[in-house]
Write an enzyme that holds these catalytic residues in place. Structure first.
Site, mmCIF file in Angstrom:
data_model
loop_
_atom_site.group_PDB
_atom_site.id
_atom_site.type_symbol
_atom_site.label_atom_id
_atom_site.label_comp_id
_atom_site.label_asym_id
_atom_site.label_seq_id
_atom_site.Cartn_x
_atom_site.Cartn_y
_atom_site.Cartn_z
ATOM 1 N N ASP A 57 0.560 -1.212 -0.177
ATOM 2 C CA ASP A 57 0.009 -0.175 0.080
ATOM 3 C C ASP A 57 0.852 1.307 0.033
ATOM 4 O O ASP A 57 0.305 2.392 -0.401
ATOM 5 C CB ASP A 57 -1.111 -0.089 1.231
ATOM 6 C CG ASP A 57 -0.354 -0.349 2.483
ATOM 7 O OD1 ASP A 57 0.894 -0.474 2.319
ATOM 8 O OD2 ASP A 57 -1.198 -0.428 3.435
ATOM 9 N N ASP A 472 4.359 0.790 13.058
ATOM 10 C CA ASP A 472 3.593 -0.508 13.077
ATOM 11 C C ASP A 472 4.309 -1.438 13.898
ATOM 12 O O ASP A 472 3.768 -2.257 14.753
ATOM 13 C CB ASP A 472 3.197 -0.873 11.941
ATOM 14 C CG ASP A 472 2.236 -0.116 11.151
ATOM 15 O OD1 ASP A 472 1.660 0.650 11.944
ATOM 16 O OD2 ASP A 472 1.791 -0.328 9.892
#
Ligand SMILES: *[C@@H]1O[C@H](CO)[C@@H](O)[C@H](O)[C@H]1NC(C)=O
Ligand SMILES: *[C@@H]1O[C@H](CO)[C@@H](O)[C@H](O)[C@H]1NC(C)=O
Ligand SMILES: *[C@@H]1O[C@H](CO)[C@@H](O)[C@H](O)[C@H]1NC(C)=O
Ligand SMILES: *[C@@H]1O[C@H](CO)[C@@H](O)[C@H](O)[C@H]1NC(C)=O
Ligand SMILES: *[C@@H]1O[C@H](CO)[C@@H](O)[C@H](O)[C@H]1NC(C)=O
Ligand SMILES: *[C@@H]1O[C@H](CO)[C@@H](O)[C@H](O)[C@H]1NC(C)=O
Ligand SMILES: *[C@@H]1O[C@H](CO)[C@@H](O)[C@H](O)[C@H]1NC(C)=O
Ligand SMILES: *[C@@H]1O[C@H](CO)[C@@H](O)[C@H](O)[C@H]1NC(C)=O
Length: 754
Positions: A57, A472
């Site tokens: 992404d 993340d």
């Protein structure tokens, strides 16, 4: 334009610039061993053995090397002007001429990305691309990016492509192999589903749009496939459409249940059927219900093949689905966001009539009493950080599974993307053995480096070459640059870390700062052995205070920590020798900070055009100088070689001081700069080198100067453009002239060397 033509252009652009010369470094990734971010889709070519692509992404597209399971990045040429190419919303590999590859690129449809989308076209499996602009934006990092594919090539006429747009732009068609596009005005729905209409950022308040298009290969004519299916992100309105005249007219498929959103339309040609997984969200994180349908194309009749509650936990939606083209009726299915105890991937060998689990567990709720008994052996040896990162987590199979693919040429080989990495294996048929045998579930993402880097520090000696913090998945201690490292422990923060620094005069001392809510452990941790072991910092705010994020600076000997921009605390804080953090005096609350790398009592700060110095270990600051007409300083980079020497980047360029910030001179060249870092000089007697992500002569890129700005070298190569200049996080190697670590926003960490 091919990337070879680009090389020529690149040189031509630079030749007119006098003291700015092109001096590309040799670029490689600092390896974490795979992943570090969401992989929405994996696409195999149905007609070329071993040809597969993984779409990410924010980090571009990778091509599989089927001989060693590694991945090769294809969009590394993206530089500041094309950095939105790293957002990939759809990918099509040509079933007729497998050398052809098409990718729909663009990061966001909201204001975060000013650019319209582009169709990238390659006729050499992604070695080079031509660019074909679209008249609307593409959202590769938007909700629903794991549905699809929304870009497809007709298997009966590969000049025909369809692309399903977001934002209400509808369905688009190309009849000249992707070169130009026009809207299919007869298509009845542009999509109505919006994740969150109240989201003022625009990220979740846009129309998700046409989510997939599937040609019925069996309906071929010389002019192309006559039957085409398309799925739209609609909920409670028709959402599966069919054309039987090659896309001229469309109608909703009769008898459909439109309660939930169709994520993929997967053709099983031998069964003459279409498999469709559905959810009440678009992914990757948001489904709470769903079903799975099979449409028999011959009589256009629907069958519900949703796994029974008990085999599955139907309190999540379904997304990842693949059929085995070698074994008609063999299907695999993923609940895309089942998080407890793990994603229970399912397999059917009877066309969806019955399903078996990848692990057994005591569903249904509230009967969460099962023991998770895996029918797999787990192997993350290629990415050992995953085990540390996942300590205390019940998940191994993954989360966010929207792209799942069985190799069309080998029933044993499968791959799927998660929010973290790519898993798969080579012994999938063990699943069907009687009695059942374990499969081996392996992390197979070597070469995929897709972290978004938030901070880097390169100690001068006595420890690792580099310590990174990333979005993340926390961060890493890199003792060498090619071996996958472990991740941090004690504490493990299950998410983004926001900064890292080391003590310049005592480089085994390192501090790292959590970027996520301090709900389970304090958000400051230190190491005194070069990152080998860590401990929560004694002076950190209590867990219950929930103070986290921002930027942190460690004093030269490592005794004092200065902390700016924390969530949960207004202002700048300082702590010495493990004492609680207290507010500093003399600084605006939005100041950026840094430590002198050699003088333990000196810290620096800047805000607006004001520069501040502390000579008492950060307790008090005084304004010492003005940074020209700067309005927003970005980074302060202190020299690791000379006490009192530092550089400041800002919206007005780069400023240099040799007297601890008492006065500054503007460095010639940059008119605007972001990350900067001081490196070893070209000669032992000359100045240090300075690396800067900056605007010089109007070009945003990465540069180095060895003579304080008299001459600049442009460092990216035409094959490694390093993406957005403002997104770069720099740390120069203090030991090797010319070596620079560059953290990117989505393509991991690169190092460049001469
Ligand atoms: C950036 O890439 C574009 C397209 O790939 C190319 O045209 C341009 O010259 C590159 N810019 C720089 C500064 O290299
Ligand atoms: C995007 O495309 C639209 C429609 O052609 C056009 O009006 C707009 O100017 C384009 N935007 C950019 C940034 O090129
Ligand atoms: C459609 O699916 C929903 C959700 O599973 C179900 O409640 C409903 O009864 C179905 N409608 C029809 C007509 O079958
Ligand atoms: C539709 O076709 C399939 C496959 O031949 C068959 O199994 C199914 O019974 C048929 N359904 C109806 C309603 O005729
Ligand atoms: C399958 O793997 C699990 C987890 O590694 C293990 O506990 C189990 O004994 C294995 N089963 C078989 C049949 O090998
Ligand atoms: C499929 O993969 C397995 C495992 O790598 C290998 O042993 C087998 O030969 C392959 N089969 C085909 C048909 O390529
Ligand atoms: C460190 O800074 C203090 C305060 O400005 C100064 O007195 C001292 O001389 C400096 N030490 C070195 C080694 O530069
Ligand atoms: C560096 O800059 C100086 C002054 O502009 C110039 O005389 C010199 O030739 C430059 N050196 C190189 C290697 O370009």
């Amino acid at each position: 334009m091919s990337s070879k033509t680009l090389a020529t252009l690149f040189a031509a652009v630079v030749a007119v610039r006098g003291a700015v010369t092109q001096q590309p470094l040799i670029w490689d990734n600092v390896r974490i061993g795979g992943g570090g971010g969401f992989v929405p889709s994996i696409v195999f070519n149905p007609n070329a053995v071993g040809l597969a692509y993984a779409r990410t992404d924010i980090g571009g597209v990778y091509r599989l090397d089927p001989y060693d399971d590694t991945w090769l990045p294809l969009l590394d040429f993206a530089n500041d002007t094309t950095s939105d190419f790293w957002g990939t919303d759809a990918l099509a590999t040509d079933p007729v001429q497998p050398e052809n590859l098409y990718i729909a690129v663009g990061l966001y449809t909201n204001s975060w990305d000013p650019n319209n989308g582009t169709i990238l076209k390659s006729s050499d499996r992604g070695e080079s691309f031509s660019f074909h602009p679209l008249p609307f934006k593409v959202g590769g990092n938007m909700p629903g990016r794991g549905m699809g594919e929304r870009l497809v090539v007709d298997p009966n006429n590969n000049n025909i492509l369809f692309f399903g747009a977001r934002s209400g732009h509808g369905l688009w068609k190309s009849t000249n192999a992707g070169e130009t596009w026009s809207q299919v005005k007869s298509f009845p729905s542009v999509g109505t589903y919006i994740v969150d209409p109240t989201d003022t950022t625009g990220l979740n308040s846009d129309i998700v749009g046409i989510s997939w298009v599937t040609f019925d290969k069996n309906s071929g004519t010389t002019g192309g496939s006559s039957r085409i299916f398309a799925g739209v992100a609609n909920m409670g309105q028709d959402n599966v459409f069919v054309s039987t005249d090659a896309g001229a007219t469309w109608s909703a498929v009769a008898g459909q249940n439109n309660t939930f959103i169709p994520h993929h339309g997967v053709l099983s040609p031998a069964e003459d059927a279409l498999y469709i997984p559905y959810a009440n969200g678009v992914g990757p994180w948001d489904g709470t219900a769903g079903y799975v349908k099979k449409l028999f194309i011959g009589n256009m009749s629907w069958v519900d093949i949703t796994p029974a509650q008990g085999i599955a936990d139907n309190s999540y939606g379904y997304s990842g689905l693949s059929v085995d083209l070698q074994k008609p009726g063999t299907v695999m299915l993923a609940p895309f966001n089942e998080w407890y105890p793990d994603a229970n991937i399912l397999r059917s060998t009877d066309g969806g009539a019955s399903w078996t689990q990848i692990f057994s567990f005591g569903y249904p709720p509230p009967d969460y009493v099962g023991t998770k008994t895996p029918y797999y052996n787990y192997d993350d040896s290629q990415a050992p950080w995953i085990t540390t990162f996942a300590t205390g987590d019940t998940k191994q199979v993954g989360w966010g599974i929207q792209g799942l693919a069985i190799d069309p040429f080998n029933s044993s080989h499968w791959l799927y993307g998660t929010g973290l990495t790519i898993y798969g294996g080579h012994d999938l048929l063990n699943w069907d053995a009687s009695p059942r045998k374990n499969i081996t579930l392996s992390s197979l993402a070597t070469g995929v480096e897709e972290t978004a880097v938030t901070g880097l520090t390169a100690p001068s000696s006595g420890g690792p070459k580099l310590v990174s913090v990333v979005g993340d998945v926390g961060g890493f201690v890199h003792t060498d640059l090619t071996t996958p490292p472990p991740t941090f422990s004690n504490p493990i923060w299950p998410g983004t870390a926001s900064d890292v620094d080391h003590a310049g005069a005592s480089p085994s001392n390192i501090v790292r700062l959590s970027g996520i809510s301090a709900s389970t452990s304090v958000s400051v941790a230190t190491s005194s052995d070069g990152g080998a072991t860590w401990a929560p910092y004694a002076g950190a705010p209590a867990v219950s205070d929930n103070v986290y994020g921002g930027k942190i600076a460690m004093s030269a000997k490592g005794e004092t920590l200065l902390w700016a921009g924390a969530t949960g605390f207004s202002g700048i804080m300082v702590s010495k020798s493990g004492a609680p953090f207290t507010a500093v005096s003399g600084l605006p609350s939005n100041a950026i900070i840094a430590s002198d790398k050699l003088n333990d009592s000196t810290f620096y700060a800047a805000s607006g055009s004001s520069f501040f110095t502390s000579t008492d270990g950060g307790a008090t600051f005084k304004q010492t100088a003005t940074l020209g007409s700067s309005t927003s300083p970005v980074r302060i980079a202190a020299s690791p070689f000379t006490a009192g020497e530092l550089f400041v980047s800002s919206d007005k360029g780069v400023f240099h001081s040799t007297n601890s910030g008492s006065s500054f001179t503007a460095i010639p060249g940059p008119t605007n700069a972001w990350s900067i870092s001081v490196g070893k000089g070209a000669s032992s007697t000359g100045p240090s080198s300075l690396f800067a992500a900056a605007t010089i002569n109007g070009v945003n890129s990465l540069y180095r100067t060895d003579d304080l700005g008299a001459n600049w070298s442009l460092l990216p190569s035409y094959s490694t453009g390093l993406g957005s200049a403002s997104g770069m996080v720099l740390a120069a190697d203090p030991n090797v002239y010319g070596q620079i670590f560059v953290g990117t926003n989505g393509r991991g960490i690169f190092y460049g060397h001469l």
